[in-house]
Scaffold this active site. Structure first.
Site, short mmCIF file in Angstrom:
data_model
loop_
_atom_site.label_atom_id
_atom_site.label_comp_id
_atom_site.label_asym_id
_atom_site.label_seq_id
_atom_site.Cartn_x
_atom_site.Cartn_y
_atom_site.Cartn_z
N CYS A 80 -20.45 19.64 39.16
CA CYS A 80 -21.38 18.55 39.47
C CYS A 80 -20.81 17.66 40.57
O CYS A 80 -19.65 17.27 40.52
CB CYS A 80 -21.67 17.73 38.21
SG CYS A 80 -22.94 16.49 38.44
N ARG A 104 -35.18 17.71 37.63
CA ARG A 104 -34.05 17.18 36.85
C ARG A 104 -33.42 16.00 37.56
O ARG A 104 -32.90 15.08 36.93
CB ARG A 104 -33.02 18.29 36.64
CG ARG A 104 -31.86 17.89 35.75
CD ARG A 104 -30.87 19.02 35.57
NE ARG A 104 -29.93 18.71 34.51
CZ ARG A 104 -28.83 18.00 34.69
NH1 ARG A 104 -28.53 17.55 35.89
NH2 ARG A 104 -28.02 17.74 33.67
#
Length: 499
Positions: free
Chosen positions: A318, A416
């Protein structure tokens, strides 16, 4: 006089400094129990309990049906990703639900005029692992049972267009509706049959019992199961866009919990999604997030969240914190959100930053009820991607749901990150490779053993006591310098041999 070693978690996390798991160490406590005495039972939501505090992440290189089944059998749960069509996600849920049952009330059925080709096609389409099928007059539950098709009936048939009625077994063992699951399992064992149809007094099929499920009960005593249906527990991810038809289909498939998958959960979009689900399906548990602050958490809790997912920009793949400059150090986030959530009776899931069992133990000690894992599980046999070799090492692909690769596969990844425009894609994740870790059936017990040893060293025989001791300041910690962290790692060797 005893020295006052260490400091409490509150002392560490009240100074406005962001700490992650490697920044501190838990000091040992007093041991008066063995690892066999430790209870890891916990809650993933207000209403759903697990035997172990481990959850697989809803990522398209981590969790589909194989991972969800393996996690549930071990006592945890898998959350099936939504980077796919509604039909594809529902099929993954159905595979989990059909794997391990008590009384199967919706078995796969055929009628006598169907062909062997019909069976082969359906098995291939849905990747069905079982080989015995009840045959009813019209191929529906509640119809008169006329036979059972076993694998032996069609093993050497060359003409797949032959009708089932010409090869099925018409003499079979059965039980009547009203018999208990225990009695039904006894009949299975006594008669050494693979399936046991349950009929009403008119000979109509009511449900089915499978021998495989009896074996699983023995081999996996901690398996996570729905209290009512006795099927394996499974969750599914959704986004805040075009979710109504997806949720409806997932509920019809028997999903136990849904996760609203968002990098930043404190939004009007997630709250509207949460409210709609709670109004439409009030018995369906909803996990909200992701959050890292108490204000985020409070907003979702007051709107009906059954659990919270904690973590933002801390996963190994991430890049949200680097791209957006927003997030929080994971240990600080877990501790603070857990304190607030637990005051409302809401469990939290520590999501991200987990690289080894020490991180799992620290997350649990700080208040996490369960730990969600991505990279730790991506290299297992049950993850969706295929093995290949790179520089002689067996690896699998692993990618963030904010990576360009995931975004290209489906628009759900954009949603998302609350991005609905596809003209310019800004990645908040990367793709990479992880090494082979073998099967979940061996890897999860290895992780659990590490967790048990950690709790024993801390002096806590249960997660409940672990949380209680932490909140009371009984559990002590120390901040580590970089040198002390290096000292804790393998060092001073010419080569390393783990064997």
């Amino acid at each position: 006089m005893e020295a006052d070693d260490g400091i409490s978690a509150q002392s560490i996390f009240s100074k406005g400094i962001g700490y992650t798991y490697d920044d501190f160490i838990i000091l040992p406590g007093y041991i008066d129990f063995s690892t066999d005495d430790i209870q890891l039972r916990t809650r993933i939501t207000k209403n759903i309990s697990l035997h172990i505090p481990l959850v697989s992440s809803p990522m398209d290189t981590v969790t589909e049906s194989s991972m969800a089944i393996a996690m549930a059998l071990q006592g945890g749960i898998g959350i099936v990703h939504c980077n796919n069509t509604i039909e594809e996600q529902v099929n993954e849920i159905l595979k989990v639900k059909r794997f391990n049952n008590g009384f199967i009330h919706d078995p796969v059925l055929f009628k006598p005029t169907d062909t062997v080709h019909d069976i082969v096609t359906l098995k291939k389409k849905h990747n069905l692992s079982f080989s015995s099928f009840p045959i009813t007059n019209d191929g529906l539950i509640g119809s008169k049972l006329v036979g059972i098709l076993y694998r032996n009936d069609i093993d050497f048939i060359e003409d797949v267009n032959i009708k089932i009625q010409d090869v099925m077994t018409t003499e079979y063992i059965y039980a009547f509706d009203g018999c208990s699951l225990k009695d039904a399992n006894s009949i299975l064992k006594k008669n050494k049959v693979n399936v046991l149809p349950i009929l009403n007094i008119s000979g109509e099929l009511v449900s089915l019992i499978c021998r495989k499920d009896l074996r699983n009960i023995t081999e996996y005593p901690l398996a996570s199961k729905n209290k009512e249906t006795k099927q394996l527990l499974v969750g599914a991810a959704i986004t805040t866009r075009n979710y109504k038809n997806r949720v409806k289909a997932l509920v019809q498939a028997g999903v136990d919990v849904v996760v609203i998958d968002s990098a930043q959960g404190n939004s009007i979009y997630q709250i509207e999604t949460l409210r709609w689900i709670k109004q439409t399906y009030p018995l369906l548990d909803v996990i909200c997030g992701n959050v890292v602050t108490c204000s985020q958490a409070h907003h979702l809790i007051e709107n009906g969240a059954d659990a919270l997912r904690v973590g933002m920009g801390v996963g190994s793949i991430c890049t949200t914190q680097n791209v957006c400059g927003v997030g929080r150090a994971q240990a600080t986030a877990v501790y603070n959100v857990a304190r607030l959530a637990h005051s409302y009776g809401i469990p939290i899931i520590a999501d991200g930053g987990i690289s080894n069992t020490s991180h799992i133990i620290k997350a649990l000690a700080l208040g996490a009820d369960t730990v969600m894992m991505g990279s730790l599980l991506a290299g297992t046999d049950e993850s969706p991607s295929q093995y290949f070799y790179k520089d002689g090492i067996r690896v699998k692909k692993y990618r963030g749901m904010g990576s360009l690769g995931a975004m290209k596969k489906s628009v759900h990844c954009l949603t998302r990150y609350l991005d609905t425009k596809e003209t310019i894609k800004v990645a908040q994740g990367v793709s990479g490779l992880v090494t082979c870790k073998g099967s979940i059936s061996k890897y999860i017990p290895y992780l659990i053993k590490g967790i048990l040893l950690g709790l024993q060293d801390i002096g806590c025989p249960s997660l409940e006591k672990l949380h209680d001791d932490n909140s009371k300041g009984i559990t002590k910690y120390e901040i580590r310098t970089l040198s002390s962290y290096k000292e804790s790692q393998v060092h001073g060797l010419v080569s390393i041999d783990e064997y």
